[in-house]
Scaffold this motif. Structure first.
Motif, mmCIF file in Angstrom:
data_model
loop_
_atom_site.group_PDB
_atom_site.id
_atom_site.type_symbol
_atom_site.label_atom_id
_atom_site.label_comp_id
_atom_site.label_asym_id
_atom_site.label_seq_id
_atom_site.Cartn_x
_atom_site.Cartn_y
_atom_site.Cartn_z
ATOM 1 N N SER A 294 0.833 -1.134 0.026
ATOM 2 C CA SER A 294 0.119 -0.028 -0.013
ATOM 3 C C SER A 294 0.947 1.198 -0.076
ATOM 4 N N PHE A 295 0.498 2.264 -0.751
ATOM 5 C CA PHE A 295 1.073 3.664 -0.631
ATOM 6 C C PHE A 295 0.103 4.777 -0.088
ATOM 7 N N ALA A 296 0.222 5.336 0.751
ATOM 8 C CA ALA A 296 -0.194 6.248 1.439
ATOM 9 C C ALA A 296 0.326 7.802 1.224
ATOM 10 N N PHE A 297 -0.364 8.508 0.694
ATOM 11 C CA PHE A 297 0.369 9.914 0.276
ATOM 12 C C PHE A 297 -0.556 10.766 1.164
ATOM 13 N N ILE A 298 0.453 11.731 1.816
ATOM 14 C CA ILE A 298 -0.361 12.784 2.762
ATOM 15 C C ILE A 298 -0.367 14.254 1.957
ATOM 16 N N SER A 299 -1.337 14.551 1.393
ATOM 17 C CA SER A 299 -1.943 15.736 0.660
ATOM 18 C C SER A 299 -2.211 16.569 1.772
ATOM 19 N N SER A 300 -3.389 17.333 1.511
ATOM 20 C CA SER A 300 -3.974 18.100 2.450
ATOM 21 C C SER A 300 -5.017 18.592 1.914
ATOM 22 N N ILE A 301 -6.158 19.381 2.946
ATOM 23 C CA ILE A 301 -7.415 20.079 2.346
ATOM 24 C C ILE A 301 -6.841 21.196 1.217
ATOM 25 N N ALA A 302 -5.563 21.767 1.433
ATOM 26 C CA ALA A 302 -5.169 22.564 0.393
ATOM 27 C C ALA A 302 -4.713 21.851 -1.028
ATOM 28 N N GLY A 303 -4.909 20.561 -0.825
ATOM 29 C CA GLY A 303 -4.559 19.848 -2.174
ATOM 30 C C GLY A 303 -5.868 19.639 -2.896
#
Length: 268
Positions: free
Chosen positions: A129-138
């Motif tokens: 699994s890959f988990a990418f931490i974006s943002s609400i700003a993403g």
């Protein structure tokens, strides 16, 4: 998570450190990466089984060496968390172009490089699994964060496309969109000339505790959620307004299952 290995970038503090402790509490062995070896070691002390691999995410040679060590440690990485990043607090009108380059390099390009080094091993094993931490700003363009938004939108785009490509390979891809989490992200944000801001925001200081956010994230990944919004109040509402419908993800995955990639490659 017993017998599983989780590798987290940006693991010395904030969300990364909280994720490490949460996964470790569930039985996972954790690999902790970041630039501050001393702080990584402090997090490792709270985890039953941990490997500290300090490096700068922008150093390609150091990343390659760390990837080799990470894969050898337990024979593979089951969950890779692209979390390292830096935020911004400056108007586009006043921001040096180098600030854009630095933020995009750290928050986008380096996180792609991190994932690229692990795709082959996960596909070969048929799991991971890959988990990418974006943002609400993403998801929503937020003032004073043009570089940060560009990077986080871009990270989500890479992840969504990667998910489609890997949809029939046994590898899952998750994108996490945090709102205000009580970390040092505002204090460490870059200003118009590239210097650290040095102070926080009230909304961040009063945000979701990192430990609570980490539990929500890990639960959602375990449940197989592809798009994970971790926010409250107005930020949660904004994220939900821009949520990608599951049927759209399914439609793109169906294109892959129908041979879209093979057709494109055959056409050159």
């Amino acid at each position: 998570m017993q017998g599983k290995t989780v590798w987290i970038t940006g693991a010395s503090s904030g969300i990364g450190a909280a994720l490490a402790r949460e996964w470790a509490s569930r039985g996972a062995a954790v690999i902790l990466s970041g630039r501050d070896e001393a702080r990584l070691s402090e997090v490792a002390a709270d985890c039953a089984e941990a490997l500290v691999l300090p490096f700068d995410v922008r150093d390609d040679a150091a990343l390659a060496e760390a990837t080799s060590q990470a894969l050898q440690w337990k024979g593979g990485v089951d969950v890779a968390v692209a979390n390292a990043g830096v935020s911004q607090r400056s108007q586009a009108l006043k921001t040096d172009m180098q600030v854009y380059r630095d933020i995009i390099d750290i928050d986008l390009t380096a996180q792609i490089a991190f994932a690229q080094g692990l795709i082959g091993s996960m596909v070969e094993r048929g799991s991971g699994s890959f988990a990418f931490i974006s943002s609400i700003a993403g998801k929503v363009g937020v003032p004073m964060r043009t570089a940060y938004c560009a990077a986080k939108f871009g990270l989500a785009g890479y992840a969504d496309a990667l998910r489609a490509e890997l949809s029939n390979k046994g590898v899952s891809v998750h994108v996490i969109y945090p709102g205000s989490i009580a970390t040092n992200i505002s204090r460490n944000a870059l200003t118009a000339d590239g210097n650290k801001r040095g102070r926080s925001d009230k909304v961040i200081d009063e945000g979701i505790p990192p430990e609570a956010a980490a539990k929500t994230m890990v639960d959602a990944i375990a449940a197989g959620e592809r798009e994970i919004i971790v926010a409250e109040g107005m930020e949660q509402a904004m994220g939900e307004m821009r949520r990608t419908p599951d049927q759209l993800f399914d439609q793109v995955a169906a294109m892959v299952a129908a041979g879209y990639i093979e057709k494109m490659e055959a056409e050159g």
